[in-house]
Design a protein around this motif. Structure first.
Motif, short mmCIF file in Angstrom:
data_model
loop_
_atom_site.label_atom_id
_atom_site.label_comp_id
_atom_site.label_asym_id
_atom_site.label_seq_id
_atom_site.Cartn_x
_atom_site.Cartn_y
_atom_site.Cartn_z
N GLU A 176 -34.92 -38.76 23.55
CA GLU A 176 -35.38 -38.30 22.24
C GLU A 176 -35.31 -39.41 21.20
N LEU A 177 -34.23 -40.19 21.22
CA LEU A 177 -34.10 -41.29 20.27
C LEU A 177 -35.17 -42.36 20.51
N ALA A 178 -35.46 -42.61 21.78
CA ALA A 178 -36.52 -43.57 22.10
C ALA A 178 -37.87 -43.06 21.58
N ARG A 179 -38.11 -41.76 21.72
CA ARG A 179 -39.36 -41.18 21.21
C ARG A 179 -39.42 -41.29 19.69
N LEU A 180 -38.31 -40.98 19.03
CA LEU A 180 -38.27 -41.06 17.57
C LEU A 180 -38.58 -42.47 17.09
N HIS A 181 -38.04 -43.45 17.79
CA HIS A 181 -38.30 -44.83 17.39
C HIS A 181 -39.79 -45.16 17.51
N ARG A 182 -40.43 -44.65 18.56
CA ARG A 182 -41.87 -44.89 18.71
C ARG A 182 -42.65 -44.23 17.57
N GLU A 183 -42.18 -43.06 17.12
CA GLU A 183 -42.87 -42.33 16.06
C GLU A 183 -42.55 -42.87 14.67
N LEU A 184 -41.45 -43.63 14.55
CA LEU A 184 -41.04 -44.18 13.26
C LEU A 184 -40.88 -45.69 13.37
N PRO A 185 -41.97 -46.39 13.65
CA PRO A 185 -41.86 -47.83 13.92
C PRO A 185 -41.43 -48.65 12.71
N ASP A 186 -41.49 -48.07 11.50
CA ASP A 186 -41.12 -48.82 10.30
C ASP A 186 -39.65 -48.67 9.93
N VAL A 187 -38.91 -47.85 10.68
CA VAL A 187 -37.49 -47.64 10.36
C VAL A 187 -36.64 -48.65 11.14
#
Length: 351
Positions: A176-187
């Motif tokens: 889930e964290l890996a997916r979130l990072h893909r969805e929030l590339p600017d964070v």
């Protein structure tokens, strides 16, 4: 553009005891940087210095171009998730997620949409009306992440966020964290952990900490395949670390001459040879060493053999051994020259 994080010679001391020593480190915009190290290595102190919960004794912390060293936490524009969730038990999920937005005085008519957005991102939208006590540990951690994301931070700090979860939940949350990072590339994400699997799975780069100091930094592949220090080799993945003597074009160990790249290591010095257990084969081959089997462990898809070679215990992870050798059997193991890394004594992250 996301905000990066920069530590400039940051030191933190408690009662004369230095817990973070002259940390120089940059987390690039949009990067996931894992701080990896054992308890007491200084990694959580570094994260707390970014959050504003500890004041450096010296040095500066910058977020983007802003020097935030003296700013209170609520003015730094960061989201933070800790290992024990820290949810308010008397508030419903949606109110927990809204808490930071209200603290930032976000317009009331904007809050519901921001809460829904954060809950949908973490897969918790259908749990908005529940209380924390009605959720599993993994669900509570998702809510804590949603609360951190709701304020739309440029920087997200994660302090051992999965350590309170069991192995199966931890694996799911890693995905889930890996997916979130893909969805929030600017964070930009600073992720503190003592778990090498988490660091190897999630991080763009890993900063290895020990005894209050930065020991090494690089991509997961660099640190795993070509560690610069013995500490990195042993902490990032499993490693065989063998004391060797470097000669002219060769390396000697236990009376055997080994062919391995010597790199910049000078002839005539003692050094350490690093070989990963899964790169050690059974039987004759290049760099063959003979010893006796001291222990055999079945690990499902592999057998871990411990082989005593001239008083040194060498680990070999071998796949599909239908009949593993018995304790006391004499065996020969080998490894390819390109799979070995020679480490000079006393090398640190500063070179």
């Amino acid at each position: 553009m996301a905000d990066g994080i920069r530590f400039e010679k940051v030191s933190v001391a408690y009662g004369g005891n230095t817990v973070l020593d002259s940390l120089d480190l940059t987390v690039e915009s949009g990067e996931v940087m894992a701080l990896l190290g054992p308890s007491g290595s200084g990694k959580t102190t570094a994260l707390r210095a970014v959050a504003g919960f500890v004041r450096p004794a010296s040095g500066r912390v910058l977020i983007g171009d802003r020097d935030v060293t003296d700013l209170p936490p609520h003015r730094r524009g960061i989201g933070m998730v800790v290992q024990q969730y820290a949810l308010f038990p008397h508030l419903r999920v949606e109110d927990n997620v809204a808490f930071g937005l209200k603290a930032q005085k976000v317009a009331k008519n904007e809050i519901p949409g921001r809460v829904t957005e954060a809950l949908e991102m973490t897969g918790m939208a259908s749990y908005a009306k529940r209380y924390p006590r009605e959720l599993s540990g993994g669900q509570q951690q998702r809510v804590a992440i949603a609360r951190a994301l709701a304020i739309r931070p440029g920087v997200l700090l994660l302090d051992e966020p999965l350590s309170a979860l069991d192995a199966q939940l931890r694996s799911g949350m890693l995905a889930e964290l890996a997916r979130l990072h893909r969805e929030l590339p600017d964070v930009s994400i600073l992720y503190v952990t003592h778990d090498q699997v988490e660091a190897l799975t999630l991080a763009d780069r890993i900063a290895v900490m020990d005894k209050a100091r930065l020991q090494d930094v690089g991509t997961p592949q660099e640190l795993y395949r070509r560690p610069r220090t013995e500490f990195t080799a042993s902490f990032v993945g499993n490693a065989n670390l063998l004391p060797v003597q470097v000669g002219s074009g060769s390396v000697s160990f236990a009376g055997a001459e080994l062919k391995v790249p010597t790199g910049d290591v000078s002839s005539g010095v003692s050094a350490t040879l690093c070989v990963r257990p899964h790169l050690v084969g059974l039987g004759d081959g290049p760099n063959a060493l003979t010893g006796s089997v001291a222990e055999v462990q079945w690990r499902g898809s592999t057998h871990r053999l411990y082989v005593d070679v001239d008083g040194h215990r060498l680990k070999a992870d071998l796949r599909e051994l239908r009949t593993p050798p018995a304790l006391g059997d004499e065996v020969t193991v080998h490894f390819a020259p390109e799979d070995a890394v020679l480490l000079s004594a006393g090398v640190s992250a500063d070179g």
